[in-house]
Design a protein around this motif. Structure first.
Motif, PDB file in Angstrom:
ATOM      1  N   ALA A  21      90.699  17.353  68.138  1.00 39.40           N
ATOM      2  CA  ALA A  21      89.433  16.608  68.203  1.00 39.40           C
ATOM      3  C   ALA A  21      88.249  17.565  68.265  1.00 39.40           C
ATOM      4  O   ALA A  21      87.267  17.403  67.533  1.00 39.40           O
ATOM      5  N   TRP A  28      81.819  14.329  67.622  1.00 45.81           N
ATOM      6  CA  TRP A  28      82.396  13.313  68.504  1.00 45.81           C
ATOM      7  C   TRP A  28      82.710  13.923  69.864  1.00 45.81           C
ATOM      8  O   TRP A  28      82.397  13.354  70.901  1.00 45.81           O
ATOM      9  N   THR A  29      83.315  15.111  69.841  1.00 49.08           N
ATOM     10  CA  THR A  29      83.654  15.808  71.086  1.00 49.08           C
ATOM     11  C   THR A  29      82.395  16.115  71.876  1.00 49.08           C
ATOM     12  O   THR A  29      82.343  15.903  73.088  1.00 49.08           O
ATOM     13  N   GLN A  31      79.619  14.556  71.838  1.00 47.02           N
ATOM     14  CA  GLN A  31      79.114  13.300  72.387  1.00 47.02           C
ATOM     15  C   GLN A  31      79.899  12.899  73.630  1.00 47.02           C
ATOM     16  O   GLN A  31      79.321  12.475  74.629  1.00 47.02           O
ATOM     17  N   LYS A  32      81.214  13.059  73.612  1.00 42.36           N
ATOM     18  CA  LYS A  32      82.066  12.669  74.743  1.00 42.36           C
ATOM     19  C   LYS A  32      81.805  13.521  75.982  1.00 42.36           C
ATOM     20  O   LYS A  32      81.960  13.050  77.103  1.00 42.36           O
ATOM     21  N   VAL A  33      81.442  14.785  75.780  1.00 39.29           N
ATOM     22  CA  VAL A  33      81.234  15.679  76.931  1.00 39.29           C
ATOM     23  C   VAL A  33      79.755  15.941  77.209  1.00 39.29           C
ATOM     24  O   VAL A  33      79.408  16.784  78.027  1.00 39.29           O
ATOM     25  N   SER A  51      86.804  24.601  72.501  1.00 37.26           N
ATOM     26  CA  SER A  51      87.378  23.311  72.905  1.00 37.26           C
ATOM     27  C   SER A  51      88.331  22.773  71.857  1.00 37.26           C
ATOM     28  O   SER A  51      88.912  21.718  72.045  1.00 37.26           O
ATOM     29  N   ARG A  97      83.088  10.997  85.159  1.00 37.90           N
ATOM     30  CA  ARG A  97      83.742  11.548  83.960  1.00 37.90           C
ATOM     31  C   ARG A  97      84.189  12.991  84.211  1.00 37.90           C
ATOM     32  O   ARG A  97      85.287  13.377  83.845  1.00 37.90           O
ATOM     33  N   PHE A 101      88.020  14.482  83.974  1.00 33.68           N
ATOM     34  CA  PHE A 101      88.440  15.640  83.175  1.00 33.68           C
ATOM     35  C   PHE A 101      89.088  16.687  84.082  1.00 33.68           C
ATOM     36  O   PHE A 101      90.134  17.249  83.750  1.00 33.68           O
TER      37      PHE A 101
END
Length: 120
Positions: A21, A28-29, A31-33, A51, A97, A101
């Motif tokens: 990912a 996308w990654t 955005q997620k982090v 990452s 979040r 993680f």
């Protein structure tokens, strides 16, 4: 295949999946982090490398080597992520979040280490 072998392989593939990912869909990654694009390609480059592909290769190497030490080393890679995340929890502030993680990194890392360093 033993239960330990099965867990090792599943966690190595999970590592490759998470790494894929970051490597292949860095926006996308990011955005997620919660990472921001600053208008240069360095952010995406860092996500693809640190990452992404790093975790793909670590997981793939553990599968290729298929040795307890290789899977334990993969666990230490996950704990390295946990160390950085734990530092962020202490220094940068806490979020749900971030705790999630952190917990994932520690659980996966310790699982791989404990299962593979028994009797080593």
């Amino acid at each position: 295949m033993t239960l330990v072998d099965t867990i090792n392989v599943l966690l190595a593939f999970a590592t490759i999946g998470f790494g894929s990912a970051g490597w292949l869909v860095p926006k996308w990654t990011m955005q997620k982090v919660g990472l921001a694009d600053t208008g240069t390609t360095m952010g995406m480059s860092e996500v693809r490398a640190a990452s992404g592909a790093l975790f793909v290769m670590a997981g793939a190497a553990a599968l290729v080597l298929a040795h307890p030490i290789a899977y334990a080393m993969l666990g230490f890679v996950w704990l390295g992520g946990g160390l950085g995340r734990g530092t962020s929890l202490l220094v940068d502030g806490r979020t749900r979040r971030k705790w999630g993680f952190f917990a994932s990194e520690v659980v996966i890392g310790l699982t791989l280490i404990i299962l593979n360093l028994q009797g080593a």
